[in-house]
Structure formats: structure tokens, C-alpha cells
Design a protein around this motif. Sequence first.
Motif, short mmCIF file in Angstrom:
data_model
loop_
_atom_site.label_atom_id
_atom_site.label_comp_id
_atom_site.label_asym_id
_atom_site.label_seq_id
_atom_site.Cartn_x
_atom_site.Cartn_y
_atom_site.Cartn_z
N SER A 68 0.86 -1.18 0.00
CA SER A 68 0.00 0.00 0.00
C SER A 68 0.89 1.23 0.00
CB SER A 68 -0.91 0.01 1.23
OG SER A 68 -1.79 -1.09 1.20
N CYS A 69 0.63 2.11 -0.96
CA CYS A 69 1.46 3.31 -1.10
C CYS A 69 0.52 4.49 -1.33
CB CYS A 69 2.41 3.13 -2.28
SG CYS A 69 3.44 4.56 -2.64
N ARG A 70 -0.13 4.93 -0.27
CA ARG A 70 -1.14 5.97 -0.38
C ARG A 70 -0.54 7.36 -0.19
NH1 ARG A 70 -3.91 1.86 2.74
NH2 ARG A 70 -5.53 0.89 1.44
N ASP A 71 -1.29 8.36 -0.65
CA ASP A 71 -0.85 9.75 -0.47
C ASP A 71 -0.79 10.13 1.00
OD1 ASP A 71 -0.51 10.48 -3.17
OD2 ASP A 71 -2.66 10.75 -3.42
N ASN A 72 -1.72 9.59 1.78
CA ASN A 72 -1.83 9.96 3.18
C ASN A 72 -1.09 8.93 4.04
OD1 ASN A 72 -2.74 10.40 5.85
ND2 ASN A 72 -4.64 11.31 5.10
N GLN B 267 -0.48 8.98 7.15
CA GLN B 267 -1.15 8.71 8.42
C GLN B 267 -2.17 7.58 8.26
OE1 GLN B 267 -0.67 11.92 7.28
NE2 GLN B 267 0.96 12.40 8.74
N ARG B 268 -2.88 7.59 7.13
CA ARG B 268 -3.85 6.52 6.87
C ARG B 268 -3.14 5.18 6.72
NH1 ARG B 268 -8.99 6.86 8.37
NH2 ARG B 268 -9.76 8.96 8.03
N THR B 269 -2.00 5.20 6.08
CA THR B 269 -1.23 3.96 5.90
C THR B 269 -0.82 3.37 7.24
OG1 THR B 269 -0.39 4.73 3.76
CG2 THR B 269 0.84 2.97 4.84
N HIS B 270 -0.31 4.22 8.12
CA HIS B 270 0.13 3.74 9.43
C HIS B 270 -1.07 3.35 10.30
CE1 HIS B 270 4.57 4.89 9.57
NE2 HIS B 270 4.18 5.13 8.32
N TYR B 271 -2.18 4.05 10.11
CA TYR B 271 -3.41 3.72 10.84
C TYR B 271 -3.87 2.32 10.47
CZ TYR B 271 -8.31 4.12 12.36
OH TYR B 271 -9.54 3.92 12.95
N GLU B 272 -3.89 2.04 9.18
CA GLU B 272 -4.31 0.70 8.72
C GLU B 272 -3.37 -0.37 9.25
OE1 GLU B 272 -5.71 -1.64 4.68
OE2 GLU B 272 -4.42 0.11 4.48
N ALA B 273 -2.08 -0.07 9.27
CA ALA B 273 -1.10 -1.03 9.80
C ALA B 273 -1.44 -1.37 11.25
CB ALA B 273 0.31 -0.45 9.69
N HIS B 274 -1.79 -0.35 12.02
CA HIS B 274 -2.14 -0.56 13.43
C HIS B 274 -3.35 -1.48 13.57
CE1 HIS B 274 -3.15 0.20 17.62
NE2 HIS B 274 -4.34 0.67 17.25
N VAL B 275 -4.37 -1.23 12.77
CA VAL B 275 -5.60 -2.04 12.85
C VAL B 275 -5.30 -3.49 12.49
CG1 VAL B 275 -7.88 -2.42 11.84
CG2 VAL B 275 -7.13 -0.09 12.40
N LEU B 276 -4.56 -3.70 11.41
CA LEU B 276 -4.24 -5.08 11.00
C LEU B 276 -3.43 -5.80 12.07
CD1 LEU B 276 -3.36 -4.72 7.20
CD2 LEU B 276 -5.50 -5.49 8.24
N GLY C 95 4.83 -5.48 7.53
CA GLY C 95 5.87 -4.50 7.80
C GLY C 95 5.56 -3.11 7.26
N LEU C 96 6.32 -2.14 7.75
CA LEU C 96 6.20 -0.74 7.31
C LEU C 96 7.57 -0.22 6.92
CD1 LEU C 96 3.87 1.09 9.89
CD2 LEU C 96 3.58 1.09 7.40
N ASP C 97 7.59 0.55 5.84
CA ASP C 97 8.83 1.22 5.43
C ASP C 97 8.44 2.64 5.00
OD1 ASP C 97 11.40 1.90 4.64
OD2 ASP C 97 11.18 0.98 2.67
N GLY C 98 8.37 3.54 5.97
CA GLY C 98 7.96 4.90 5.67
C GLY C 98 6.53 4.94 5.18
N ASN C 99 6.34 5.35 3.93
CA ASN C 99 5.00 5.45 3.37
C ASN C 99 4.54 4.16 2.69
OD1 ASN C 99 6.82 5.65 1.27
ND2 ASN C 99 5.68 7.21 0.16
N LEU C 100 5.30 3.10 2.82
CA LEU C 100 4.92 1.81 2.25
C LEU C 100 4.49 0.86 3.36
CD1 LEU C 100 7.75 1.12 -0.38
CD2 LEU C 100 5.59 2.35 -0.70
N MET C 101 3.33 0.22 3.18
CA MET C 101 2.90 -0.81 4.10
C MET C 101 2.81 -2.13 3.36
SD MET C 101 -0.58 -1.35 6.35
CE MET C 101 -1.47 -2.09 4.99
#
Length: 334
Positions: free
Chosen positions: A49-53, A55-64, A79-85
Motif C-alpha cells: 500500500s502506497c497511499r498519499d496519506n 497517516q492513513r497507511t500507518h493507521y491501517e497497519a495498526h488495525v491489522l 511491515g512498514l517502510d515509511g509510506n509503504l505498508m
Amino acid sequence: MGANALKPKEIAKRVEAYFDERVMTITAPGGKRRGSYRVNFKDWSMIVSCRDNIQRTHYEAHVLQQIQDLCDTSPRFLGLDGNLMFQSDVGTVRLGQRVQDLTAPAQEDLADRAVAALFDVHRAGRETTMAADLPRLGATNDWVQSFVNGSDKLVKKLKLDPVDIGKDALCEFIGTPAVQFVKWDCRSGNAAVDKTDKVRWFDFEYAGVRHGAEDFAWLIADENWPIAPETMMKIIEERFDGNYGRSWQDYKSYLEVYGALHSIKRIVLIVRNAQRKGWVTPEKALHYDDVGVNPKLGLRLCEVGQYLADQNKITEPVGKLLNSAAGMFARTIG
């Protein structure tokens, strides 16, 4: 430059560095504007996932991360790498695509699997502390009024005769206490079916807390979903787990009322897109997981919404409005 402006080669390079494994191919199943990519390694694949937002990317990571060990009906966080989930690949065929090719009994069986999977996600959410931490969706009077006032937009867009739908009563009904973790945006394009017909829901970037029945309303009132609402309600009733001690009748009424109003929101979206860009084929909408901007799909959604509206006294006027809208679509089809 937005996150979605990243080129596939750049994403592949970062993925290889993170996983220390060569990327064989990288594709964008829903188009590059969606910011979602399937990465194929030699022996496995995953979704990036490589979204513009961010914060949304990290939010989704938290939920999963919170629900992944409590159910088998969502992607696993990798995993997370900056703006990539990075998340597990739950299947190459979307639920909305798979259901089109089946016989009626097989469609109902797949619908049952989808409903069971969504209830499983809800159960997993209840077993976490997220209900106390996540945002309350639709919690303001402005949101509730805007949701109910979708009828005004429908009247204007289709030039229909106004109908008094009893907005004050509907606003009071829809302004429900938030108790249940919800995925949100449960269109059939946001679930995948694997080779064993296992259904898993994805795209949790807008998850939060609300009544709970909204998720099923999203599915029933999805213009691309071919299963009749009366059939869906029977399936949901059979799977209903009595969460939070609520009765099925109360849950059912809320689902029907919310679903009728949600149908209006989707119809307005269809008409708006048609006026801007013209009609598209149902096949194209399915392929790109896009709004079903097609008069036949609009007519189907009017019929779905009218059925839901007719089940409760409070939404009978909404049913009349949707009947008028159905006539407009029918004349367009000719």
C-alpha cells in the motif's frame, strides 16, 4: 509529489531492500491511482500500500496488527517502510468479480462466506481494546444530517418531485451510540476470494467504531453486488451473533434503515459520475473496482434501497423517492 507518484521500479527497489529478496514482477490491480501494488517474488506474493496519506497507511497497519492473530479473515501485516505498508496477498480475485460467474445457489454460498468473514472481523475487533481507541465514525450531528440529506441531492440530480422523508426522525435514528468495531467501506471489491473460496476483507484504512450494521449495509447496497437484499438479510440473520446483547430485530431495523439511506448515497455518486464522464459498462466497473456508473446498476440499487426502505415505517417515504428514481433509470435504459 504524492505517495502514489512513486514509480513501480522505486517501490520494487525498496521492497527488495526490506525483504532481501528479488522482486520478479509488480502490478497495480486497481490502477496506479489507487496506490496498491501486488509484488511477486519467486515463491510468494504480497500487497504494498502506497497511499498519499501516510497517516492513513500507518493507521491501517495498526488495525491489522491488532486483529490479525484473532481472525483469519483479514490480511496479515508484514511491515512498514515509511509510506509503504506490506500486507499478505489474500487473493487475486475480488469478491465482486467472483460472485458474477456463479449459479444462484453458489452465489448464496459465497455471500454466506463473506458475511461470516465480516462477523469474524467484528468479533476480532471486540476482543481488542480498539473500541476505546479508534475514532467514532459519523459521530457528529453534521455528519448525520449530511447522510440523511442525501435525499435532497438525489431529488436535485434526477429532477424528481420532492418527498417529505421525515429527516428529523431519521437523524435521531441514525445517530446511534458507537459500540462496535467496523471495517467501513465494505463494498464487494474490498474482499478477495482465494482458490478455496475463502473470503478475506481488506482495506482497513477507514476502520473505526459505530453501530456495526453499517458494514453489511455497504455490501447489500453495493451496485455491483447481484444478490437480492431479502436473501442477504436471511443470510445475515443466520450468522448474527447477538453482539453486545442486541436483539436481531433491533439490529435488522437499523441495517435496513441505514442501508436504504446508503443506497441513496451510492445512487447520487453514480449519477454524478455519469454526468461528468458518461456511462461505463458493468464489466469495466468491476475490473477496476470502480463506481458502477451504469443505468442498469443504478436501477438495481434503486430496487435494493426500496426493498430495505419498505421494511420500516420510518423509511416508507424513502421507498417512494427511490421508486421515482428507479423510473428515471428505467427510462434511460429504454
